[in-house]
Design a protein around this motif. Structure first.
Motif, PDB file in Angstrom:
ATOM      1  N   PHE A 201      -7.982  72.296   4.724  1.00 38.12           N
ATOM      2  CA  PHE A 201      -8.582  73.052   3.623  1.00 38.12           C
ATOM      3  C   PHE A 201      -7.568  74.030   3.035  1.00 38.12           C
ATOM      4  CE2 PHE A 201     -10.780  76.867   2.084  1.00 38.12           C
ATOM      5  CZ  PHE A 201     -11.544  76.303   1.075  1.00 38.12           C
ATOM      6  N   ARG A 202      -6.884  74.767   3.883  1.00 36.50           N
ATOM      7  CA  ARG A 202      -5.885  75.732   3.401  1.00 36.50           C
ATOM      8  C   ARG A 202      -4.797  75.045   2.580  1.00 36.50           C
ATOM      9  NH1 ARG A 202      -5.980  80.854   5.889  1.00 36.50           N
ATOM     10  NH2 ARG A 202      -7.379  80.977   7.684  1.00 36.50           N
TER      11      ARG A 202
ATOM     12  N   HIS B  82      -2.695  77.065  -6.104  1.00 41.52           N
ATOM     13  CA  HIS B  82      -1.402  77.759  -6.004  1.00 41.52           C
ATOM     14  C   HIS B  82      -1.519  79.146  -5.397  1.00 41.52           C
ATOM     15  CE1 HIS B  82       0.072  74.405  -8.312  1.00 41.52           C
ATOM     16  NE2 HIS B  82      -0.813  74.675  -9.257  1.00 41.52           N
ATOM     17  N   THR B  83      -2.489  79.327  -4.540  1.00 34.53           N
ATOM     18  CA  THR B  83      -2.679  80.561  -3.795  1.00 34.53           C
ATOM     19  C   THR B  83      -3.494  80.231  -2.555  1.00 34.53           C
ATOM     20  OG1 THR B  83      -3.327  82.889  -3.950  1.00 34.53           O
ATOM     21  CG2 THR B  83      -4.815  81.292  -4.968  1.00 34.53           C
ATOM     22  N   THR B  84      -3.525  81.145  -1.626  1.00 37.40           N
ATOM     23  CA  THR B  84      -4.317  80.914  -0.418  1.00 37.40           C
ATOM     24  C   THR B  84      -5.785  81.260  -0.688  1.00 37.40           C
ATOM     25  OG1 THR B  84      -4.074  83.165   0.431  1.00 37.40           O
ATOM     26  CG2 THR B  84      -2.332  81.573   0.998  1.00 37.40           C
ATOM     27  N   PRO B  85      -6.687  80.721   0.111  1.00 40.22           N
ATOM     28  CA  PRO B  85      -8.099  81.087  -0.066  1.00 40.22           C
ATOM     29  C   PRO B  85      -8.320  82.596   0.077  1.00 40.22           C
ATOM     30  CG  PRO B  85      -7.902  79.217   1.435  1.00 40.22           C
ATOM     31  CD  PRO B  85      -6.524  79.694   1.149  1.00 40.22           C
TER      32      PRO B  85
ATOM     33  N   LYS C 246      -6.199  85.083  -0.543  1.00 41.53           N
ATOM     34  CA  LYS C 246      -5.706  85.787  -1.735  1.00 41.53           C
ATOM     35  C   LYS C 246      -6.618  85.542  -2.936  1.00 41.53           C
ATOM     36  CE  LYS C 246      -0.847  86.221  -0.550  1.00 41.53           C
ATOM     37  NZ  LYS C 246       0.522  85.802  -0.852  1.00 41.53           N
ATOM     38  N   PHE C 247      -7.175  84.356  -3.031  1.00 41.11           N
ATOM     39  CA  PHE C 247      -8.112  84.031  -4.098  1.00 41.11           C
ATOM     40  C   PHE C 247      -9.335  84.945  -4.019  1.00 41.11           C
ATOM     41  CE2 PHE C 247     -11.499  81.499  -6.068  1.00 41.11           C
ATOM     42  CZ  PHE C 247     -10.874  80.956  -7.186  1.00 41.11           C
ATOM     43  N   ILE C 248      -9.893  85.060  -2.821  1.00 41.91           N
ATOM     44  CA  ILE C 248     -11.057  85.926  -2.607  1.00 41.91           C
ATOM     45  C   ILE C 248     -10.682  87.383  -2.855  1.00 41.91           C
ATOM     46  CG2 ILE C 248     -12.685  86.776  -0.862  1.00 41.91           C
ATOM     47  CD1 ILE C 248     -12.481  83.888   0.384  1.00 41.91           C
ATOM     48  N   THR C 249      -9.545  87.797  -2.345  1.00 41.72           N
ATOM     49  CA  THR C 249      -9.096  89.179  -2.530  1.00 41.72           C
ATOM     50  C   THR C 249      -8.918  89.504  -4.005  1.00 41.72           C
ATOM     51  OG1 THR C 249      -8.014  89.187  -0.372  1.00 41.72           O
ATOM     52  CG2 THR C 249      -7.268  90.837  -1.958  1.00 41.72           C
ATOM     53  N   SER C 250      -8.405  88.572  -4.770  1.00 44.68           N
ATOM     54  CA  SER C 250      -8.233  88.774  -6.204  1.00 44.68           C
ATOM     55  C   SER C 250      -9.575  89.008  -6.897  1.00 44.68           C
ATOM     56  CB  SER C 250      -7.526  87.565  -6.818  1.00 44.68           C
ATOM     57  OG  SER C 250      -7.443  87.691  -8.206  1.00 44.68           O
ATOM     58  N   LEU C 251     -10.579  88.209  -6.534  1.00 46.12           N
ATOM     59  CA  LEU C 251     -11.914  88.402  -7.109  1.00 46.12           C
ATOM     60  C   LEU C 251     -12.478  89.771  -6.730  1.00 46.12           C
ATOM     61  CD1 LEU C 251     -13.482  84.879  -6.454  1.00 46.12           C
ATOM     62  CD2 LEU C 251     -12.767  85.821  -8.651  1.00 46.12           C
TER      63      LEU C 251
END
Length: 108
Positions: free
Chosen positions: A35-36, A44-47, A49-54
């Motif tokens: 999955f990762r 083009h980012t980790t899950p 970092k994606f969540i942290t960005s949101l």
């Protein structure tokens, strides 16, 4: 698409501090490692970092548009503590939440 289910879960639940990559991998019917790797290949980012960005985008909105304190905003955005929120915010935005709020309040 297997990732679409996971991204939908993220978009609906990113403010939940118990949201984990393991849970998302299970929802996508993949091993956590697969999955990762797949997530990174597509987004083009980790899950994480994606969540942290949101979470940070929501926090930025709340900091400049509400009267909530930093601790409340940290909780509302899914951060496990105000201390962790402060560290992550500063790492990604080069300012503490308080500094960001003061700077952007003056611009309004």
């Amino acid at each position: 698409n297997q990732l679409e289910a996971a991204v939908k879960i993220i978009n609906l639940n990113y403010t939940d501090p118990s949201l984990t990559v393991k849970y998302l991998a299970d929802a996508a019917n993949m091993s956590e490692g697969h999955f990762r790797r797949t997530f990174f290949a597509v987004y083009h980012t980790t899950p994480v970092k994606f969540i942290t960005s949101l979470r940070l985008n929501l926090a930025k909105q709340l900091l400049i548009s509400s009267n909530f304190g930093v601790s409340k905003i940290a909780s509302m955005c899914g951060f496990s503590s105000a201390y962790y929120f402060d560290r992550v915010f500063k790492k990604f935005l080069n300012a503490t939440p308080g500094e960001y709020k003061r700077k952007n309040f003056l611009l309004q």
